[in-house]
Motif scaffolding. Structure first.
Motif: not given
Length: 179
Positions: A22-49
């Motif tokens: 997995a690119g990101f695996s997150i558990s038991s968190c209350e708030e968060g943002i993966i990525g965002g509204d700005n162009v530079g915030d983009t995460n590129f995630i590829a090839g995960c099994s």
């Protein structure tokens, strides 16, 4: 979590490894943002099994404007903490996409031309808001010439999985040839 390249060799279009669970695996968190509204915030995630982003029993994790492609599954979400939007697409026609999700949720629409898996989203096209009944319509700025997917984010900030093609066999009729 923003501005990462996971599973890539530097070219976010075609060169990736397929050994990552997995690119990101997150558990038991209350708030968060993966990525965002700005162009530079983009995460590129590829090839995960597994899932590019795997979320387990979180509350209000927003996934915004990322490029997630060529994974077994783009986003995997389960939670007993919050209602996760279930987004569906019913119509795709040239520049028009229509579907349903949670009422008043924010819908992000993606085009994925590099891989045939529709439960990923490579190229962010834009967003729209579902109405009070959960219906939404998106007019694409480009011709939809590949797999189209969408995610929904609830008004509280919880993002669900990518919409993917589904069908029911309940009313299917099999017609055998007559010759």
């Amino acid at each position: 979590i923003k501005a990462n390249k996971i599973g890539l060799l530097g070219n976010p279009v075609s060169n990736f490894y397929s050994i990552i669970g997995a690119g990101f695996s997150i558990s038991s968190c209350e708030e968060g943002i993966i990525g965002g509204d700005n162009v530079g915030d983009t995460n590129f995630i590829a090839g995960c099994s597994g899932a590019g982003i795997a979320l387990y029993n979180n509350k209000n994790i927003r996934i915004a404007k990322n490029s997630i492609f060529c994974n077994i599954k783009g986003i995997g979400v389960t939670s007993s903490q919050v209602t996760i939007p279930y987004t569906q697409i019913f119509t795709i026609n040239n520049n028009l996409v229509q579907g349903t999700s949670l009422p008043n949720s924010t819908i992000e629409v993606f085009l994925t031309q590099v891989c045939a898996k529709c439960n990923n989203g490579k190229t962010y096209l834009g967003s729209t808001i579902a109405d009070a009944a959960g219906n939404w319509t998106f007019n694409s700025p480009v011709i939809l010439d590949g797999a189209v997917s969408a995610t929904g984010t609830s008004t509280t900030g919880a993002t669900g999985e990518f919409a993917k093609p589904e069908f029911s066999q309940a009313n299917m009729v099999i017609q055998s040839p007559t010759c």
